[in-house]
Design a protein around this motif. Structure first.
Motif, short mmCIF file in Angstrom:
data_model
loop_
_atom_site.label_atom_id
_atom_site.label_comp_id
_atom_site.label_asym_id
_atom_site.label_seq_id
_atom_site.Cartn_x
_atom_site.Cartn_y
_atom_site.Cartn_z
N CYS A 93 0.85 -1.19 0.00
CA CYS A 93 0.00 0.00 0.00
C CYS A 93 0.89 1.24 0.00
N ARG A 94 0.55 2.20 -0.85
CA ARG A 94 1.34 3.43 -0.93
C ARG A 94 1.17 4.31 0.30
N LEU A 95 0.10 4.09 1.07
CA LEU A 95 -0.15 4.94 2.22
C LEU A 95 0.37 4.33 3.52
N CYS A 96 0.06 3.05 3.76
CA CYS A 96 0.44 2.46 5.05
C CYS A 96 1.54 1.40 4.93
N GLY A 147 -5.60 -8.22 -2.81
CA GLY A 147 -6.76 -8.14 -3.71
C GLY A 147 -6.36 -7.58 -5.07
N ARG A 148 -7.04 -8.04 -6.10
CA ARG A 148 -6.72 -7.60 -7.46
C ARG A 148 -6.94 -6.10 -7.62
N ALA A 149 -8.07 -5.59 -7.15
CA ALA A 149 -8.36 -4.15 -7.28
C ALA A 149 -7.38 -3.34 -6.44
N SER A 150 -7.04 -3.82 -5.25
CA SER A 150 -6.10 -3.10 -4.40
C SER A 150 -4.72 -3.06 -5.03
N ARG A 151 -4.29 -4.17 -5.62
CA ARG A 151 -2.99 -4.21 -6.27
C ARG A 151 -2.96 -3.28 -7.48
N GLY A 190 -2.98 0.32 -5.94
CA GLY A 190 -1.85 0.61 -5.05
C GLY A 190 -2.28 1.04 -3.66
N LEU A 191 -3.56 0.90 -3.36
CA LEU A 191 -4.08 1.29 -2.05
C LEU A 191 -4.94 0.17 -1.50
N GLY A 192 -4.84 -0.08 -0.20
CA GLY A 192 -5.71 -1.03 0.46
C GLY A 192 -7.10 -0.45 0.60
#
Length: 71
Positions: free
Chosen positions: A26-29, A35-39, A42-44
């Motif tokens: 995750c670019r933030l934490c 998850g495919r959409a998260s990957r 780039g964000l959870g």
């Protein structure tokens, strides 16, 4: 009888640290994303909700207005 163990019926979760798949964090934490959409983004899910909150309810409020009758 065969002494080999039975295969698991449940599919295994993909390992984000597997050698054939690059780790995406995750670019933030910095947590690993699975998850495919998260990957893809780039964000959870929690961090995405922080950066992109849902829209407020802005539906028009209808009310009656007194006016002269139109002919």
């Amino acid at each position: 009888m065969n002494d080999q163990p039975l295969p698991d019926c449940a599919p295994e979760e993909p390992d984000p640290e597997a050698p054939g798949r690059p780790a995406v964090r995750c670019r933030l934490c910095g947590r690993p994303l699975t998850g495919r959409a998260s990957r893809r983004t780039g964000l959870g899910p929690a961090c995405d909700a922080k950066l992109h909150p849902s829209r407020p309810d802005i539906r028009p409020r209808r009310h009656d207005v007194e006016q002269e009758r139109l002919f």
